[in-house]
Design an enzyme around this catalytic site. Structure first.
Site, PDB file in Angstrom:
ATOM      1  N   ARG A 126      13.398 -19.551  10.987  1.00 40.82           N
ATOM      2  CA  ARG A 126      12.434 -18.562  12.082  1.00 40.82           C
ATOM      3  C   ARG A 126      12.650 -17.395  11.435  1.00 40.82           C
ATOM      4  O   ARG A 126      11.670 -16.632  12.561  1.00 40.82           O
ATOM      5  CB  ARG A 126      13.575 -17.960  13.293  1.00 40.82           C
ATOM      6  N   ASN A 132      -2.344  16.567 -16.105  1.00 39.79           N
ATOM      7  CA  ASN A 132      -1.481  16.282 -16.732  1.00 39.79           C
ATOM      8  C   ASN A 132      -1.842  15.718 -17.936  1.00 39.79           C
ATOM      9  O   ASN A 132      -1.394  14.866 -18.861  1.00 39.79           O
ATOM     10  CB  ASN A 132       0.050  15.636 -16.481  1.00 39.79           C
TER      11      ASN A 132
END
Length: 484
Positions: free
Chosen positions: A19, A392
């Site tokens: 379920r 960077n």
């Protein structure tokens, strides 16, 4: 000196959980910092057992991998075909033939179970020298759950599954929580007598109680002090219900320990988080993983911290942080993103619309707004102006940028790593810095000197409101008339 009782824990975690409609095994679904199974294993720690056996089945490899992370001492045992809870426990006990004394059996989907309740259940069972004890709860709606059937004297007669119960038995509101304590010898003997003569054609562990009653063995019922502890999870709706219940439990405990939670309904705090008294948690805040918040810090509103530490007296407003360290009296936000490896020193600041990653800010350093700081070290009292980008990454590797103590980086600057701005140095606004700026120097790197093209608007944008405004200004009338 009496010898410590010998105990074994068996956790049933083999079910598919259809379920849930999920590729993830039901017992591995997360709930405020742990999996369902993880919560159960923590509660099981109260047993102080010699060994813990976890019965796995559906998607067993995933469950084994999870166990290796959260409970490496636990022994996974495969139930290849799910023939019922009795069958599962028999397989578990076959894997530990040396088990003696007490066996505690827990379902793997009862995450609200408290360790204190497990300890009390075991204590009552052992002090009464019973063959078996079941944890029960009184609930308003027992639909779908096994019932506790008592005899005329109030003792346990048997446990009946709902699908096998009579109409009279289905009216009973005392339910079986699926948590049991057994004397191992009595359990082994009874497991050998189980049949599959029931609606599901399975070996029910609950039938052990009826078998023990038939031969006069002492059995008993321990009623949970809080029925919520016995709630299991069958679908995602129930998972959400339990999440809310656990949220309330966690928040209440923190508030009673001195933490201010301004809107408990919208504060979600993992059970793995640590908070100090006088911390303040504002609305719409999530604290997850190993996050910690020190005394006097204010978190939120609208903030998520994951594996992030916050120092004393710091403020984090409308921010998202993962794997960061925020120092004492530091300030973050609003609308900031701290990525892993970001460390903020005392009284430092990450302002609005700033992203930082793998970077350090020294004491009193500031990146006030609209900037990206990646792989950088920023010294104490340095100031990084609006619109600054630390470039960077060159597409192959990431390099580091250093901004020295008390340095000043002007607005709209690009720092191309690897590069260093020395202590006390300045960088002029609008510069692109690709070479080091020595200490105490001014770095200026602009593409060209500004030039103004006279009359450009009239020539290139004739008839526009801009051209009309420029014409009025040239005629000495700088006022803008109201648009018709």
């Amino acid at each position: 000196m009496s010898q410590a009782p010998r105990r074994t824990v068996v956790v049933l975690a083999a079910g598919e959980g259809k379920r849930m409609k999920s590729a993830t095994p039901k017992v591995l679904h997360p709930l405020l910092g742990r999996s369902l199974l993880g919560h159960v294993l923590v509660a099981a720690g109260a047993a102080e057992a010699e060994q813990t056996v976890v019965v796995v089945g559906h998607q067993a490899d995933q469950v084994r991998e999870h166990l290796a992370e959260v409970a490496p001492a636990a022994v996974p045992v495969l139930q290849a075909v799910q023939n019922g809870t009795g069958h599962a426990v028999r397989i578990a006990l076959d894997a530990v033939p040396e088990a003696a004394g007490t066996v505690v059996v827990l379902n793997g989907d009862v995450p609200l179970l408290r360790a204190e309740t497990v300890a009390r259940l075991i204590g009552e069972h052992e002090s009464a020298s019973r063959a078996a004890t079941v944890l029960a709860a009184a609930v308003d709606d027992p639909a779908g759950l096994g019932r506790i059937v008592r005899d005329a004297g109030g003792g346990l007669a048997r446990i009946v599954e709902e699908r096998d119960a009579s109409a009279e038995e289905r009216a009973i509101r005392e339910i079986n929580a699926g948590i049991y304590v057994f004397d191992v010898s009595s359990l082994r003997e009874a497991l050998g007598k189980l049949s599959t003569d029931n609606d599901q054609g399975e070996e029910y562990l609950t039938d052990v109680f009826g078998l023990l009653v038939e031969v006069g063995s002492p059995v008993g019922v321990f009623v949970a002090p809080d029925a919520d502890e016995t709630l299991g999870v069958n679908d995602r709706a129930q998972l959400a219900e339990l999440r809310a219940l656990l949220r309330d439990r966690v928040n209440t405990a923190w508030m009673r320990s001195g933490v201010s939670i301004l809107d408990p309904a919208t504060a979600w705090i993992d059970v793995t988080v640590s908070l100090e008294p006088d911390a303040v948690i504002d609305q719409n805040t999530q604290l997850r993983g190993t996050s910690s918040v020190a005394s006097g810090a204010v978190i939120g509103p609208d903030t998520t911290l994951i594996d992030t530490s916050v120092g004393e007296g710091a403020t984090v407003l409308r921010a998202h942080a993962v794997g960061a360290e925020i120092g004492a009296q530091a300030s973050v936000g609003p609308f900031s993103y701290l990525r892993p490896g970001t460390r903020l020193g005392r009284k430092s600041k990450i302002g609005g619309f700033v992203e930082a990653k793998n970077s350090e800010l020294g004491e009193g350093a500031k990146v006030p707004h609209l900037s990206y700081v990646g792989d950088a070290t920023i010294g104490a009292r340095a100031n990084v102006g609006a619109g600054t980008i630390v470039a960077n990454y060159d597409g192959v590797r990431k390099s580091r940028t250093t901004i020295g103590e008390a340095a000043f980086v002007g607005s709209d600057t690009v720092l191309i790593a690897p590069v260093e701005v020395g202590p006390g140095a300045y960088v002029a606004a609008g510069s692109t810095i690709a070479s080091d700026v020595p200490p105490g120097s001014l770095g200026v790197a602009r593409a060209q000197q500004q030039r103004n093209v006279e009359g450009w608007t009239a020539k290139r944008r004739p008839g526009t409101p801009s051209a009309e405004a420029a014409e009025r200004a040239s005629a000495g009338d700088g006022e803008v008339s109201e648009a018709e």
